[in-house]
Design a protein around this motif. Structure first.
Motif, PDB file in Angstrom:
ATOM      1  N   ILE A 149       0.854  -1.181   0.000  1.00 37.88           N
ATOM      2  CA  ILE A 149       0.000   0.000   0.000  1.00 37.88           C
ATOM      3  C   ILE A 149       0.893   1.235   0.000  1.00 37.88           C
ATOM      4  CG2 ILE A 149      -1.790   1.292   1.230  1.00 37.88           C
ATOM      5  CD1 ILE A 149      -2.727  -1.340   2.450  1.00 37.88           C
ATOM      6  N   VAL A 150       0.813   2.010  -1.081  1.00 35.10           N
ATOM      7  CA  VAL A 150       1.531   3.284  -1.139  1.00 35.10           C
ATOM      8  C   VAL A 150       0.654   4.294  -0.416  1.00 35.10           C
ATOM      9  CG1 VAL A 150       2.568   5.027  -2.611  1.00 35.10           C
ATOM     10  CG2 VAL A 150       2.545   2.639  -3.350  1.00 35.10           C
ATOM     11  N   SER A 151       0.952   4.510   0.854  1.00 39.59           N
ATOM     12  CA  SER A 151       0.102   5.330   1.707  1.00 39.59           C
ATOM     13  C   SER A 151       0.674   6.739   1.832  1.00 39.59           C
ATOM     14  CB  SER A 151      -0.016   4.682   3.092  1.00 39.59           C
ATOM     15  OG  SER A 151      -0.895   5.411   3.906  1.00 39.59           O
ATOM     16  N   LEU A 152      -0.119   7.723   1.446  1.00 40.20           N
ATOM     17  CA  LEU A 152       0.304   9.114   1.487  1.00 40.20           C
ATOM     18  C   LEU A 152      -0.636   9.894   2.404  1.00 40.20           C
ATOM     19  CD1 LEU A 152       0.777   9.505  -2.372  1.00 40.20           C
ATOM     20  CD2 LEU A 152       2.573   9.088  -0.678  1.00 40.20           C
ATOM     21  N   PRO A 153      -0.116  10.847   3.147  1.00 39.14           N
ATOM     22  CA  PRO A 153      -0.969  11.569   4.095  1.00 39.14           C
ATOM     23  C   PRO A 153      -1.975  12.491   3.429  1.00 39.14           C
ATOM     24  CG  PRO A 153       1.236  12.533   4.039  1.00 39.14           C
ATOM     25  CD  PRO A 153       1.295  11.277   3.231  1.00 39.14           C
ATOM     26  N   THR A 154      -1.657  12.953   2.222  1.00 42.23           N
ATOM     27  CA  THR A 154      -2.508  13.898   1.510  1.00 42.23           C
ATOM     28  C   THR A 154      -2.226  13.782   0.018  1.00 42.23           C
ATOM     29  OG1 THR A 154      -2.845  16.269   1.062  1.00 42.23           O
ATOM     30  CG2 THR A 154      -0.758  15.640   2.037  1.00 42.23           C
ATOM     31  N   PRO A 155      -3.199  14.094  -0.840  1.00 43.73           N
ATOM     32  CA  PRO A 155      -2.941  14.062  -2.284  1.00 43.73           C
ATOM     33  C   PRO A 155      -1.811  14.977  -2.713  1.00 43.73           C
ATOM     34  CG  PRO A 155      -5.301  14.257  -1.845  1.00 43.73           C
ATOM     35  CD  PRO A 155      -4.606  14.425  -0.534  1.00 43.73           C
ATOM     36  N   ALA A 156      -1.521  16.017  -1.912  1.00 42.83           N
ATOM     37  CA  ALA A 156      -0.433  16.936  -2.256  1.00 42.83           C
ATOM     38  C   ALA A 156       0.900  16.213  -2.405  1.00 42.83           C
ATOM     39  CB  ALA A 156      -0.330  18.033  -1.202  1.00 42.83           C
ATOM     40  N   SER A 157       1.063  15.089  -1.697  1.00 40.44           N
ATOM     41  CA  SER A 157       2.313  14.331  -1.769  1.00 40.44           C
ATOM     42  C   SER A 157       2.553  13.750  -3.156  1.00 40.44           C
ATOM     43  CB  SER A 157       2.302  13.208  -0.733  1.00 40.44           C
ATOM     44  OG  SER A 157       2.098  13.715   0.565  1.00 40.44           O
ATOM     45  N   LEU A 158       1.502  13.618  -3.938  1.00 34.56           N
ATOM     46  CA  LEU A 158       1.654  13.122  -5.305  1.00 34.56           C
ATOM     47  C   LEU A 158       2.305  14.166  -6.217  1.00 34.56           C
ATOM     48  CD1 LEU A 158      -1.812  11.399  -5.808  1.00 34.56           C
ATOM     49  CD2 LEU A 158       0.386  10.220  -5.742  1.00 34.56           C
ATOM     50  N   VAL A 159       2.061  15.450  -5.946  1.00 30.08           N
ATOM     51  CA  VAL A 159       2.469  16.491  -6.902  1.00 30.08           C
ATOM     52  C   VAL A 159       3.569  17.409  -6.393  1.00 30.08           C
ATOM     53  CG1 VAL A 159       0.247  16.479  -8.084  1.00 30.08           C
ATOM     54  CG2 VAL A 159       0.600  18.042  -6.175  1.00 30.08           C
ATOM     55  N   PHE A 160       3.734  17.521  -5.060  1.00 36.24           N
ATOM     56  CA  PHE A 160       4.739  18.423  -4.510  1.00 36.24           C
ATOM     57  C   PHE A 160       5.914  17.648  -3.943  1.00 36.24           C
ATOM     58  CE2 PHE A 160       0.964  21.351  -3.593  1.00 36.24           C
ATOM     59  CZ  PHE A 160       1.163  22.060  -4.772  1.00 36.24           C
TER      60      PHE A 160
END
Length: 384
Positions: free
Chosen positions: A78-89
């Protein structure tokens, strides 16, 4: 057995045969655990690994993917990110810098279309993780094509029989998916069973009644207690998705697939958009708040005056800034083109918003910037 269930059995047998014939067999799956990948996870006997991107706590794919992976004894990443912002910033700096993942996806797909990138980023994050744990060239299953072929999208449900058939036939002619080029960019090979020619030919024979039904009708006909389960000797897991079970007017697509695989754990899960399932749906609001109205207006003006590109909103403007950095604008024969980009600009049929070639007369959507309609004039309307 009714004609409907007979057709469902035929589809089940066909998809099982297609999956058995894949050579070499894939070892991993991009697991959103919607209906399509839930089925593939059950029937692809060679799988050892699954990967799911979860970009926010509201991502609807998480509980379903955990259930499907556990039931099939898959090593679930599971690629777990705290917020969608982590995908782009790249980080939380005051001046937003693009992530390496965003740069990679834009370079690979040659696009700054927000809708394409929201889905593509989640796919790329999962493929990147798989490339770190699989052998180079490993096969990865994807559920691409099922929504297009079997009326999974909600906007297809209100079409007449004739309109739906025309739309699906048109989609067959030009549908494309980001998973293929993205997998290749990470040294992997994507496998898409629903795009097999025999599955496509079967889909061409489906009527609307075989594809679309209301929850009320499904409940009344007891279709979630599928006769296919009895005939095939498989377990029936026919509980309706709680998100739609209480709404008899709610409509579900891909009816034949649901009836064909009553043993799939997501057999009656509603269709969630990819960005809702992965949790990347909030990117528009995040980018708008981070960039601000003044910065967007400056970017919009510069793009139009310098490159002849019309930008719609802050999200697209940020993606365009990355696109522009990946493919620097240069003047050639009196026109601005983007160096290194393989897509034609200022050809015979350019998009009215970005100038890149649309490509097909029946296509009104621009794959580079996402403009729709991408031409001036009146779009043809399918006959009712």
């Amino acid at each position: 057995m009714s004609v409907l269930f007979s057709r469902a059995r035929d589809l089940r047998a066909l998809l099982l045969e297609v999956c058995r014939e894949i050579d070499p067999q894939p070892t991993a799956i991009l697991l959103s655990a919607g209906l399509d990948t839930s089925i593939l996870a059950d029937v692809a006997f060679s799988l050892t690994t699954a990967c799911t991107t979860i970009a926010s706590p509201s991502a609807t794919d998480l509980p379903f993917s955990k259930s499907v992976a556990s039931a099939n004894n898959l090593n679930h990443h599971i690629v777990s990110l705290p917020t969608p912002a982590s995908l782009v910033f790249a980080d939380a700096a005051e001046t937003p810098q693009p992530s390496e993942l965003l740069i990679h996806v834009i370079k690979t797909l040659e696009t700054f279309d927000p809708m394409e990138l929201r889905g593509g980023l989640s796919v790329a994050a999962a493929l990147k993780r798989l490339s770190e744990v699989l052998e180079p060239g490993a096969g990865v299953l994807a559920g691409d094509g099922a929504d297009e072929l079997f009326a999974g999208y909600s906007f297809m449900h209100g079409k007449s029989e004739r309109q739906l058939r025309t739309y699906i036939d048109r989609m067959i002619g030009h549908m494309s998916f980001s998973a293929g080029p993205l997998a290749e960019s990470f040294g992997l090979h994507i496998v898409q069973p629903y795009l097999h020619p025999r599955i496509i030919e079967f889909a061409k024979t489906c009527t609307k009644d075989e594809l679309v039904a209301t929850v009320g009708k499904i409940r009344l006909e007891k279709w979630s207690e599928s006769a296919v389960a009895v005939a095939e000797g498989v377990e029936n897991r026919g509980a309706l998705d709680p998100a739609t079970a209480g709404d008899d007017d709610a409509t579900l697509g891909k009816l034949l697939l649901r009836l064909a695989f009553p043993d799939a754990r997501s057999a009656w899960r509603r269709k969630d958009p990819a960005e809702q399932g992965s949790g990347s749906v909030g990117l528009s609001q995040i980018l708008e708040s981070r960039l601000g109205a003044l910065e967007f207006e400056t970017s919009r003006k510069d793009a139009w005056e310098k490159e002849g590109v019309t930008l719609r909103d802050a999200e697209q403007a940020f993606y365009y800034s990355v696109f522009r950095a990946c493919f620097p604008p240069v003047e050639k024969d009196g026109k601005v083109v983007f160096e290194g980009c393989g897509r034609e600009r200022w050809g015979a049929d350019p998009c009215r918003a970005c100038g890149f070639e649309i490509g097909r007369a029946e296509q009104w959507f621009c794959v580079v910037c996402g403009e729709w309609p991408a031409r001036n004039g009146t779009m043809p309307v399918d006959e009712a």
